[in-house]
Design a protein around this motif. Structure first.
Motif, PDB file in Angstrom:
ATOM      1  N   HIS A 151      -8.867   4.699  -0.013  1.00  0.00           N
ATOM      2  CA  HIS A 151      -8.025   3.412   0.197  1.00  0.00           C
ATOM      3  C   HIS A 151      -8.767   2.102   0.432  1.00  0.00           C
ATOM      4  O   HIS A 151      -8.465   1.129  -0.240  1.00  0.00           O
ATOM      5  CB  HIS A 151      -7.140   4.018   1.568  1.00  0.00           C
ATOM      6  N   HIS A 152      -9.774   2.181   1.198  1.00  0.00           N
ATOM      7  CA  HIS A 152     -10.488   0.703   1.436  1.00  0.00           C
ATOM      8  C   HIS A 152     -11.526   0.567   0.294  1.00  0.00           C
ATOM      9  O   HIS A 152     -11.542  -0.828   0.043  1.00  0.00           O
ATOM     10  CB  HIS A 152     -11.350   0.766   2.682  1.00  0.00           C
ATOM     11  N   ALA A 153     -11.791   1.461  -0.420  1.00  0.00           N
ATOM     12  CA  ALA A 153     -12.722   1.120  -1.517  1.00  0.00           C
ATOM     13  C   ALA A 153     -11.730   0.458  -2.550  1.00  0.00           C
ATOM     14  O   ALA A 153     -12.252  -0.299  -3.113  1.00  0.00           O
ATOM     15  CB  ALA A 153     -13.261   2.563  -2.102  1.00  0.00           C
ATOM     16  N   LEU A 154     -10.763   0.899  -2.828  1.00  0.00           N
ATOM     17  CA  LEU A 154      -9.741   0.512  -3.813  1.00  0.00           C
ATOM     18  C   LEU A 154      -9.285  -0.976  -3.452  1.00  0.00           C
ATOM     19  O   LEU A 154      -8.917  -1.627  -4.282  1.00  0.00           O
ATOM     20  CB  LEU A 154      -8.342   1.333  -4.021  1.00  0.00           C
ATOM     21  N   HIS A 155      -9.195  -1.120  -1.937  1.00  0.00           N
ATOM     22  CA  HIS A 155      -8.981  -2.752  -1.720  1.00  0.00           C
ATOM     23  C   HIS A 155     -10.095  -3.693  -1.412  1.00  0.00           C
ATOM     24  O   HIS A 155     -10.051  -4.653  -0.663  1.00  0.00           O
ATOM     25  CB  HIS A 155      -7.826  -2.569  -0.508  1.00  0.00           C
ATOM     26  N   LYS A 156     -11.193  -2.969  -1.727  1.00  0.00           N
ATOM     27  CA  LYS A 156     -12.414  -3.775  -1.555  1.00  0.00           C
ATOM     28  C   LYS A 156     -12.616  -4.161  -0.442  1.00  0.00           C
ATOM     29  O   LYS A 156     -13.193  -5.573  -0.179  1.00  0.00           O
ATOM     30  CB  LYS A 156     -12.566  -4.954  -2.766  1.00  0.00           C
ATOM     31  N   ASP A 157     -12.564  -3.593   0.781  1.00  0.00           N
ATOM     32  CA  ASP A 157     -12.950  -3.702   2.027  1.00  0.00           C
ATOM     33  C   ASP A 157     -13.608  -2.431   2.882  1.00  0.00           C
ATOM     34  O   ASP A 157     -13.293  -2.294   3.997  1.00  0.00           O
ATOM     35  CB  ASP A 157     -11.668  -4.283   2.787  1.00  0.00           C
ATOM     36  N   LEU A 158     -14.308  -1.671   2.133  1.00  0.00           N
ATOM     37  CA  LEU A 158     -15.016  -0.668   2.671  1.00  0.00           C
ATOM     38  C   LEU A 158     -16.322  -0.972   3.318  1.00  0.00           C
ATOM     39  O   LEU A 158     -17.238  -1.683   2.474  1.00  0.00           O
ATOM     40  CB  LEU A 158     -15.008   0.434   1.613  1.00  0.00           C
ATOM     41  N   TYR A 159     -16.587  -0.755   4.763  1.00  0.00           N
ATOM     42  CA  TYR A 159     -17.756  -1.108   4.850  1.00  0.00           C
ATOM     43  C   TYR A 159     -17.948   0.052   6.124  1.00  0.00           C
ATOM     44  O   TYR A 159     -17.224   0.934   6.419  1.00  0.00           O
ATOM     45  CB  TYR A 159     -17.444  -2.225   6.040  1.00  0.00           C
ATOM     46  N   HIS A 202       0.696  -1.378  -0.018  1.00  0.00           N
ATOM     47  CA  HIS A 202      -0.100   0.098  -0.048  1.00  0.00           C
ATOM     48  C   HIS A 202       0.816   1.342   0.003  1.00  0.00           C
ATOM     49  O   HIS A 202       0.333   2.321   0.310  1.00  0.00           O
ATOM     50  CB  HIS A 202      -0.862  -0.017   1.171  1.00  0.00           C
TER      51      HIS A 202
END
Lengths: 284, 86
Positions: free
Chosen positions: B53-61, B7
């Motif tokens: 950052h989390h959206a790009l890593h597909k872990d956005l909650y 990252h």
């Protein structure tokens, strides 16, 4: 849950806290935010209950402020300013007026301008200027703050001025023990500048002068220092817990839905640096 | 640590953002209004950074976003309480 387990629950990721240190859970951080807010409310209400408990410790000799001001001028190739006793008295009256009428401004709530003080003490000026400061710990921080501000620096560095008067007065401003620094600049002459002719006559009655211009006050509690101390303690605790949490999660390869610990530590580390950078003192 | 290294480009932007905030406070040390704007801007940018950052890593909650909002609110209240005490 015994005491050791309770501490571990808050600082170490484990099954009891869903593998995330208790201090790092959003509701717990929200409680910390609320507590900090309540602390600020208490600090704000202290002056009305216990006057002069809060304040800023300072030691600002007038002569040193004048010396440092002239030093800046000489370094820039300008002539040093002569200390004028009339300007000293006028500055003293301005500081006393701010304390008596509980204001922090160039113009009082009643409309009294700095130029009224010049005129009331019989100082006929061609050019006049005023710099104000409060809550600084020492003379060099006052002059450095003025030099960092363009408008204040212009006053200090103006070739139009020939004389200076400085007053340092300690007193109660808005319930807080405060040290005010008033710096008057002037050059005498019969010709009064156009802009200054419109200064209104208000019949200012200068307050009784405060004797002694070297002040060393020691209030019980500095609101800034106590806020800094509490903030640093909270940030230090959270940074420590984040570090322990990150190490354990990494070593045990725990998967969890959470923000990035390194990012949070970086952000809180930046806040800690800001806490350390912020200095006391205001200029006007 | 491998995750952190992966990252790094994201963290460079975060460090740049935080560095800009620190420099703003250090350079404009007696400009309270500028400091308030800087604090609000850095806190808001931190939330946006976290979301991207989390959206790009597909872990956005939602709870991740709340975490960033809470952390940035903590930073903001600490800085504002100091600025208003100066």
């Amino acid at each position: 849950m015994d005491f050791v387990n309770l501490v571990l629950h808050f600082v170490v990721p484990r099954p009891s806290n869903n593998h995330k240190a208790g201090f790092l859970h959003s509701p717990v951080i929200m409680i910390i935010i609320f507590s900090l807010f309540v602390y600020q409310l208490i600090l704000t209400s202290v002056p009305s209950v216990l006057p002069r408990v809060l304040g800023f410790a300072s030691s600002i000799p007038v002569e040193e402020v004048i010396k440092l001001t002239n030093q800046k001028r000489v370094e820039a190739g300008l002539t040093p300013l002569n200390t004028n006793p009339i300007l000293q008295e006028a500055a003293q009256a301005k500081a006393a007026d701010m304390l008596a009428h509980d204001y922090w401004a160039h113009v009082s709530p009643g409309g009294v301008t700095p130029w009224d003080f010049f005129r009331n003490f019989g100082y006929t000026y061609r050019f006049a200027g005023e710099n104000l400061a409060r809550d600084f710990a020492n003379p060099s921080s006052v002059v450095d703050a003025w030099m960092a501000s363009q408008s204040h620096k212009e006053n200090i560095m103006s070739p139009k001025y020939e004389e200076i008067g400085v007053a340092v007065v300690e007193g109660d401003l808005e319930g807080v023990d405060t040290t005010l620094v008033v710096q008057f600049f002037g050059s005498r002459g019969a010709k009064v500048a156009q802009a200054e002719e419109v200064v209104r006559e208000r019949g200012v009655k200068p307050e009784p002068q405060i004797e002694g211009q070297y002040l060393a006050s020691a209030p019980i509690l500095s609101p800034l220092d106590s806020t800094k101390g509490l903030s640093a303690a909270v940030l230090g605790l959270l940074l420590g817990v984040f570090l322990v949490d990150e190490i354990i999660v990494y070593r045990k390869k725990i998967f969890r839905v959470s923000g990035r610990g390194v990012a949070h530590m970086s952000f809180l580390g930046m806040i800690l640096l800001v806490v350390l950078i912020i200095k006391s003192g205001q200029i006007l | 640590m491998r995750k952190f290294a992966k990252h790094m480009p994201h963290y460079f932007s975060l460090f740049g953002l935080l560095l800009a905030g620190i420099l703003g406070f250090a350079i404009f040390s007696y400009d309270r209004i500028f400091q308030i704007y800087t604090a609000v801007a850095v806190a808001s940018a931190y939330i946006v950074w976290g979301a991207f950052h989390h959206a790009l890593h597909k872990d956005l909650y939602l709870e991740v976003i709340i975490e960033y909002v809470v952390i940035s609110s903590l930073g903001l209240i600490i800085v504002l309480s100091l600025i208003l005490r100066v």
